[in-house]
Design a protein around this motif. Structure first.
Motif, PDB file in Angstrom:
ATOM      1  N   ALA A  65       0.832  -1.209   0.000  1.00  0.00           N
ATOM      2  CA  ALA A  65       0.000   0.000   0.000  1.00  0.00           C
ATOM      3  C   ALA A  65       0.866   1.259   0.000  1.00  0.00           C
ATOM      4  O   ALA A  65       1.862   1.338   0.711  1.00  0.00           O
ATOM      5  N   PRO A  66       0.464   2.258  -0.793  1.00  0.00           N
ATOM      6  CA  PRO A  66       1.170   3.546  -0.746  1.00  0.00           C
ATOM      7  C   PRO A  66       0.813   4.252   0.570  1.00  0.00           C
ATOM      8  O   PRO A  66      -0.246   3.988   1.150  1.00  0.00           O
ATOM      9  N   PRO A  67       1.668   5.146   1.048  1.00  0.00           N
ATOM     10  CA  PRO A  67       1.375   5.826   2.320  1.00  0.00           C
ATOM     11  C   PRO A  67       0.201   6.795   2.211  1.00  0.00           C
ATOM     12  O   PRO A  67       0.220   7.711   1.391  1.00  0.00           O
ATOM     13  N   GLU A  68      -0.817   6.551   3.042  1.00  0.00           N
ATOM     14  CA  GLU A  68      -2.008   7.396   3.087  1.00  0.00           C
ATOM     15  C   GLU A  68      -2.319   7.711   4.542  1.00  0.00           C
ATOM     16  O   GLU A  68      -2.228   6.843   5.404  1.00  0.00           O
ATOM     17  N   LEU A  69      -2.725   8.946   4.792  1.00  0.00           N
ATOM     18  CA  LEU A  69      -3.145   9.357   6.122  1.00  0.00           C
ATOM     19  C   LEU A  69      -4.657   9.534   6.089  1.00  0.00           C
ATOM     20  O   LEU A  69      -5.183  10.300   5.272  1.00  0.00           O
ATOM     21  N   ILE A  70      -5.355   8.800   6.951  1.00  0.00           N
ATOM     22  CA  ILE A  70      -6.815   8.782   6.964  1.00  0.00           C
ATOM     23  C   ILE A  70      -7.283   9.359   8.291  1.00  0.00           C
ATOM     24  O   ILE A  70      -6.855   8.910   9.354  1.00  0.00           O
ATOM     25  N   PHE A  71      -8.146  10.364   8.212  1.00  0.00           N
ATOM     26  CA  PHE A  71      -8.690  10.997   9.406  1.00  0.00           C
ATOM     27  C   PHE A  71     -10.079  10.443   9.666  1.00  0.00           C
ATOM     28  O   PHE A  71     -10.910  10.351   8.756  1.00  0.00           O
ATOM     29  N   LEU A  72     -10.337  10.084  10.934  1.00  0.00           N
ATOM     30  CA  LEU A  72     -11.563   9.386  11.322  1.00  0.00           C
ATOM     31  C   LEU A  72     -12.331  10.153  12.391  1.00  0.00           C
ATOM     32  O   LEU A  72     -11.730  10.853  13.215  1.00  0.00           O
ATOM     33  N   ASN A  73     -13.653   9.968  12.398  1.00  0.00           N
ATOM     34  CA  ASN A  73     -14.464  10.559  13.464  1.00  0.00           C
ATOM     35  C   ASN A  73     -14.605   9.560  14.608  1.00  0.00           C
ATOM     36  O   ASN A  73     -14.009   8.480  14.583  1.00  0.00           O
ATOM     37  N   ASP A  74     -15.418   9.914  15.594  1.00  0.00           N
ATOM     38  CA  ASP A  74     -15.578   9.076  16.778  1.00  0.00           C
ATOM     39  C   ASP A  74     -16.237   7.735  16.464  1.00  0.00           C
ATOM     40  O   ASP A  74     -16.052   6.765  17.174  1.00  0.00           O
ATOM     41  N   ALA A  75     -17.005   7.680  15.372  1.00  0.00           N
ATOM     42  CA  ALA A  75     -17.661   6.430  14.963  1.00  0.00           C
ATOM     43  C   ALA A  75     -16.750   5.605  14.052  1.00  0.00           C
ATOM     44  O   ALA A  75     -17.191   4.644  13.441  1.00  0.00           O
ATOM     45  N   ASP A  76     -15.477   6.000  13.950  1.00  0.00           N
ATOM     46  CA  ASP A  76     -14.477   5.332  13.122  1.00  0.00           C
ATOM     47  C   ASP A  76     -14.818   5.404  11.636  1.00  0.00           C
ATOM     48  O   ASP A  76     -14.456   4.534  10.865  1.00  0.00           O
ATOM     49  N   GLU A  77     -15.518   6.469  11.241  1.00  0.00           N
ATOM     50  CA  GLU A  77     -15.855   6.692   9.840  1.00  0.00           C
ATOM     51  C   GLU A  77     -14.819   7.627   9.219  1.00  0.00           C
ATOM     52  O   GLU A  77     -14.380   8.581   9.853  1.00  0.00           O
ATOM     53  N   GLU A  78     -14.462   7.339   7.991  1.00  0.00           N
ATOM     54  CA  GLU A  78     -13.469   8.157   7.296  1.00  0.00           C
ATOM     55  C   GLU A  78     -14.022   9.548   7.011  1.00  0.00           C
ATOM     56  O   GLU A  78     -15.090   9.699   6.436  1.00  0.00           O
ATOM     57  N   MET A  79     -13.244  10.568   7.406  1.00  0.00           N
ATOM     58  CA  MET A  79     -13.636  11.952   7.155  1.00  0.00           C
ATOM     59  C   MET A  79     -12.817  12.553   6.014  1.00  0.00           C
ATOM     60  O   MET A  79     -13.344  13.274   5.189  1.00  0.00           O
ATOM     61  N   GLU A  80     -11.514  12.254   6.008  1.00  0.00           N
ATOM     62  CA  GLU A  80     -10.615  12.787   4.988  1.00  0.00           C
ATOM     63  C   GLU A  80      -9.504  11.768   4.755  1.00  0.00           C
ATOM     64  O   GLU A  80      -9.175  10.991   5.633  1.00  0.00           O
ATOM     65  N   ARG A  81      -8.903  11.837   3.543  1.00  0.00           N
ATOM     66  CA  ARG A  81      -7.807  10.919   3.192  1.00  0.00           C
ATOM     67  C   ARG A  81      -6.792  11.696   2.365  1.00  0.00           C
ATOM     68  O   ARG A  81      -7.145  12.434   1.462  1.00  0.00           O
ATOM     69  N   TYR A  82      -5.508  11.508   2.709  1.00  0.00           N
ATOM     70  CA  TYR A  82      -4.424  12.207   2.009  1.00  0.00           C
ATOM     71  C   TYR A  82      -3.323  11.222   1.625  1.00  0.00           C
ATOM     72  O   TYR A  82      -2.845  10.471   2.474  1.00  0.00           O
ATOM     73  N   PHE A  83      -2.909  11.251   0.368  1.00  0.00           N
ATOM     74  CA  PHE A  83      -1.742  10.490  -0.065  1.00  0.00           C
ATOM     75  C   PHE A  83      -0.507  11.294   0.331  1.00  0.00           C
ATOM     76  O   PHE A  83      -0.469  12.515   0.142  1.00  0.00           O
ATOM     77  N   LEU A  84       0.490  10.640   0.859  1.00  0.00           N
ATOM     78  CA  LEU A  84       1.667  11.328   1.369  1.00  0.00           C
ATOM     79  C   LEU A  84       2.862  11.298   0.422  1.00  0.00           C
ATOM     80  O   LEU A  84       3.896  11.881   0.716  1.00  0.00           O
ATOM     81  N   ASP A  85       2.716  10.658  -0.728  1.00  0.00           N
ATOM     82  CA  ASP A  85       3.863  10.454  -1.611  1.00  0.00           C
ATOM     83  C   ASP A  85       4.465  11.739  -2.177  1.00  0.00           C
ATOM     84  O   ASP A  85       5.609  11.749  -2.612  1.00  0.00           O
ATOM     85  N   ARG A  86       3.744  12.836  -2.146  1.00  0.00           N
ATOM     86  CA  ARG A  86       4.273  14.105  -2.671  1.00  0.00           C
ATOM     87  C   ARG A  86       4.624  15.094  -1.567  1.00  0.00           C
ATOM     88  O   ARG A  86       4.910  16.257  -1.840  1.00  0.00           O
ATOM     89  N   LEU A  87       4.566  14.643  -0.321  1.00  0.00           N
ATOM     90  CA  LEU A  87       4.864  15.522   0.803  1.00  0.00           C
ATOM     91  C   LEU A  87       6.236  15.205   1.384  1.00  0.00           C
ATOM     92  O   LEU A  87       6.699  14.065   1.316  1.00  0.00           O
TER      93      LEU A  87
END
Length: 110
Positions: A65-87
């Motif tokens: 898997a490529p590096p991705e940062l996934i932000f979650l809410n309290d219900a463990d639902e995905e709120m935002e997702r960012y690929f890190l390969d260009r950072l």
């Protein structure tokens, strides 16, 4: 008039409840522990050295898997997702901090 006030209070309560569900409370980094990280030295340093220092951030190792940062809410639902390969490392840290994530407090006793 009383019915209108009750309706407004109810709508305010519903809006508050929904906003709490949409609040980012934890993050999960998903990435291969080797292949793709070996080609991204800045991101690799972020993953291996910086991620463990943050509260409410975990690393889920997924082969290939490529590096991705996934932000979650309290219900463990995905709120935002960012690929890190260009950072770079600093940008990865700033991304976490911009979402309110802080370093763990030093627990060593003097």
């Amino acid at each position: 008039m009383e019915m209108r006030t009750t309706a407004l209070i109810f709508l305010a309560f519903v809006a508050y409840a929904q906003s709490a569900d949409n609040q980012i409370v934890r993050a999960r980094l998903e990435s291969c522990p080797g292949c793709s990280l070996n080609r991204l030295p800045e991101v690799r340093a972020f993953v291996y050295e910086d991620i463990p220092k943050y509260e409410n951030v975990e690393w889920k190792k997924i082969s290939g898997a490529p590096p991705e940062l996934i932000f979650l809410n309290d219900a463990d639902e995905e709120m935002e997702r960012y690929f890190l390969d260009r950072l770079n490392r600093d940008e990865c840290n700033k991304l976490l901090q911009s979402k309110g994530f802080k370093h763990k407090e030093d627990t060593k006793e003097l």
